[in-house]
Design a protein around this motif. Structure first.
Motif, short mmCIF file in Angstrom:
data_model
loop_
_atom_site.label_atom_id
_atom_site.label_comp_id
_atom_site.label_asym_id
_atom_site.label_seq_id
_atom_site.Cartn_x
_atom_site.Cartn_y
_atom_site.Cartn_z
N GLY A 299 114.48 36.75 63.97
CA GLY A 299 113.59 36.06 64.90
C GLY A 299 112.27 35.67 64.28
O GLY A 299 111.82 34.52 64.40
N LEU A 300 111.61 36.61 63.61
CA LEU A 300 110.29 36.31 63.04
C LEU A 300 110.41 35.39 61.83
O LEU A 300 109.62 34.45 61.67
CB LEU A 300 109.57 37.59 62.65
CG LEU A 300 108.17 37.32 62.09
CD1 LEU A 300 107.24 36.80 63.19
CD2 LEU A 300 107.59 38.55 61.44
N THR A 301 111.38 35.64 60.96
CA THR A 301 111.55 34.80 59.77
C THR A 301 111.72 33.34 60.15
O THR A 301 111.08 32.45 59.58
CB THR A 301 112.77 35.26 58.95
OG1 THR A 301 112.56 36.60 58.52
CG2 THR A 301 112.99 34.37 57.75
N THR A 302 112.56 33.08 61.13
CA THR A 302 112.79 31.69 61.54
C THR A 302 111.55 31.12 62.23
O THR A 302 111.26 29.93 62.09
CB THR A 302 114.02 31.58 62.45
OG1 THR A 302 113.89 32.48 63.55
CG2 THR A 302 115.29 31.92 61.68
N ALA A 303 110.81 31.95 62.97
CA ALA A 303 109.58 31.48 63.60
C ALA A 303 108.55 31.09 62.55
O ALA A 303 107.82 30.10 62.71
CB ALA A 303 109.01 32.56 64.52
N GLU A 304 108.48 31.84 61.46
CA GLU A 304 107.55 31.51 60.38
C GLU A 304 107.95 30.21 59.71
O GLU A 304 107.09 29.38 59.34
CB GLU A 304 107.49 32.67 59.39
CG GLU A 304 106.80 33.90 59.97
CD GLU A 304 106.96 35.14 59.11
OE1 GLU A 304 106.21 36.10 59.32
OE2 GLU A 304 107.87 35.17 58.25
N CYS A 305 109.26 30.00 59.53
CA CYS A 305 109.72 28.73 58.97
C CYS A 305 109.37 27.57 59.89
O CYS A 305 108.93 26.50 59.42
CB CYS A 305 111.23 28.77 58.74
SG CYS A 305 111.75 29.84 57.37
N VAL A 306 109.54 27.76 61.18
CA VAL A 306 109.17 26.70 62.14
C VAL A 306 107.68 26.42 62.06
O VAL A 306 107.25 25.26 62.12
CB VAL A 306 109.59 27.12 63.57
CG1 VAL A 306 108.96 26.20 64.61
CG2 VAL A 306 111.11 27.09 63.70
N ALA A 307 106.87 27.47 61.91
CA ALA A 307 105.42 27.27 61.80
C ALA A 307 105.05 26.41 60.60
O ALA A 307 104.06 25.67 60.63
CB ALA A 307 104.72 28.63 61.72
N LYS A 308 105.85 26.50 59.54
CA LYS A 308 105.61 25.70 58.34
C LYS A 308 106.47 24.44 58.31
O LYS A 308 106.46 23.71 57.31
CB LYS A 308 105.91 26.54 57.09
CG LYS A 308 104.84 27.57 56.76
CD LYS A 308 103.54 26.90 56.36
CE LYS A 308 102.48 27.90 55.96
NZ LYS A 308 101.19 27.23 55.66
N ALA A 309 107.22 24.17 59.39
CA ALA A 309 108.13 23.02 59.44
C ALA A 309 109.05 23.01 58.23
O ALA A 309 109.31 21.96 57.63
CB ALA A 309 107.34 21.71 59.54
N LEU A 310 109.56 24.18 57.87
CA LEU A 310 110.39 24.35 56.68
C LEU A 310 111.87 24.32 57.07
O LEU A 310 112.32 25.15 57.86
CB LEU A 310 110.06 25.69 56.01
CG LEU A 310 110.76 26.03 54.71
CD1 LEU A 310 110.45 25.00 53.62
CD2 LEU A 310 110.36 27.43 54.23
N PRO A 311 112.65 23.38 56.55
CA PRO A 311 114.10 23.34 56.85
C PRO A 311 114.77 24.64 56.45
O PRO A 311 114.39 25.28 55.46
CB PRO A 311 114.60 22.17 56.01
CG PRO A 311 113.40 21.30 55.80
CD PRO A 311 112.24 22.25 55.69
N MET A 312 115.80 25.03 57.20
CA MET A 312 116.47 26.31 56.98
C MET A 312 117.97 26.14 56.77
O MET A 312 118.60 25.33 57.46
CB MET A 312 116.26 27.23 58.18
CG MET A 312 114.85 27.75 58.35
SD MET A 312 114.60 28.49 60.01
CE MET A 312 114.01 27.05 60.92
#
Length: 399
Positions: A299-312
């Protein structure tokens, strides 16, 4: 007679209750603590890991069982998740009442400790203590309000508790689950997942390339299987990427896994474009310049990626993490994979398709929410709504 001038209103107390089950709950707790310290300097803020107040057998079962299930038997973990994720109604089921009784017995030390803290507001970033606190409030053993900050998009029924004054949901999907459980609209806010301030601050990209000795203008892949434990064939994925793309650099986030770091050290000696990295609080810098992130869908890892607009590119997982992954894929911010070869292929396809990467980045921005700022504002309002707490007798003075 009481001298009011020497007996000011006591400082309000905020207690954040978290649990060391994975890394996400503690990280959200730290993000909120730091944000609240700035937004409510008049408040006394403390953090408590509830597992520190439970017997050794319970810690082994709860935290150790989670790690074992996610890494060794994910299929069984997945089956258990869905079999126990019920009922989806406001009314408690008989099996829920059994496990809540067992958990209250395991938290007896915490039950005895909380009245000594005398919090005005408890903020939960883990679900375990909330039902017990509700019973204590109803019994007059505590006089406080409660806020639950959900740390997964896919909420398991374990998150449910009566007596919560406000729920902070990471997405509308999560909020819909809470509504099914009977949470009233006025007690529910969709805030996004609180992340640390470093994930939201502007950064100097040129300086990051220089500090980390990374090749500017070439693909940079962040690869992680988890901060506290590793899920997936991380080394094989890294090898597969650099062998088929002679421009890519893979930074492997090995967390606190000493065995993985030792193995990666040998790999990096023969392949300099594989960069092992132990636990660091500078991950936002790497995410700022990365092309994409390969990770399990915490949950947090993906939220941090979203905060940086980083594709996953998300590794196959189980239970709540699988739900997180499907939400992100549905919104176009992530690609799901099922095994090592599938993961490598997905990364290579994206590295060769800049337009698709930009589209995924734009989609991540679209689902961004104010997260930490909004969550902090709501928590501060709940603190103000808490009943005034009488001063300690030792603080009074006679004239």
């Amino acid at each position: 007679m009481t001298d009011i001038a020497h007996n000011p209103r006591p400082r309000r107390k905020i207690l954040i209750i978290t649990a060391s089950v994975g890394a996400g709950h503690n990280s959200v707790a730290r993000a909120l603590r730091d944000s609240l310290a700035e937004a409510a300097p008049q408040a006394e803020i403390s953090t408590l890991d509830l597992l520190d107040y439970t017997p050794g057998w319970f810690r082994a079962y709860y935290a150790g069982g989670f790690v074992f299930g996610m890494t060794r038997v994910p299929l069984l973990f997945d089956i258990g998740f869905f079999l126990t994720n019920r009922p989806q109604t406001p009314k408690r089921g008989w099996s829920e009442n059994i496990h809540l009784t067992v958990e209250r017995l395991a938290m007896e030390e915490l039950h005895e400790h909380l009245p000594n803290i005398r919090p005005d507001l408890i903020v939960h970033t883990h679900f375990l203590a909330a039902p017990m606190v509700t019973l204590m409030v109803r019994a007059g053993q505590l006089r406080c309000r409660q806020v639950v900050v959900a740390t997964d998009i896919e909420l398991h029924r374990l998150w449910f508790s009566e007596g919560i004054d406000h729920w902070l949901a990471p997405s509308q999907y999560s909020a819909d689950t809470l509504r099914r459980w009977g949470v009233a609209e006025e007690n529910l806010s969709v805030t996004g997942m609180p992340v640390g301030p470093k994930w939201l601050a502007p950064l100097d990209r040129a300086r990051i390339y220089q500090d980390w000795n990374l090749p500017e203008g070439k693909p940079i892949v962040l690869l992680s299987g988890g901060t506290e434990f590793v899920c997936g064939p991380i080394v094989k994925i890294a090898r597969g990427i650099v062998e088929d793309d002679d421009q890519a650099t893979v930074v492997i986030l090995a967390g606190r896994n000493k065995g993985l770091l030792a193995e990666l050290g040998k790999v990096a000696a023969s392949q300099p474009r594989i960069r092992p990295l132990s636990f660091t609080d500078r991950l936002p810098e790497l995410a700022e310049v990365a092309t994409l992130m390969v990770s399990k869908p915490g949950g947090l890892t993906t939220a941090e990626c979203v905060a940086k607009a980083l594709p996953m590119v998300l590794l196959h997982s189980a239970g709540h993490e699988e739900g997180n992954a499907h939400y992100l894929a549905h919104n176009g911010a992530a690609v799901l994979t099922v095994n090592k070869d599938d993961t490598v292929s997905a990364v290579l396809r994206l590295l060769r398709n800049p337009a698709r990467l930009k589209e995924m980045s734009d989609n991540a921005r679209r689902i961004q929410l104010p997260s930490t700022q909004l969550a902090t504002e709501i928590i501060c309002r709940e603190l103000e709504a808490a009943a005034p707490r009488p001063a300690d007798s030792s603080a009074t003075g006679a004239v």
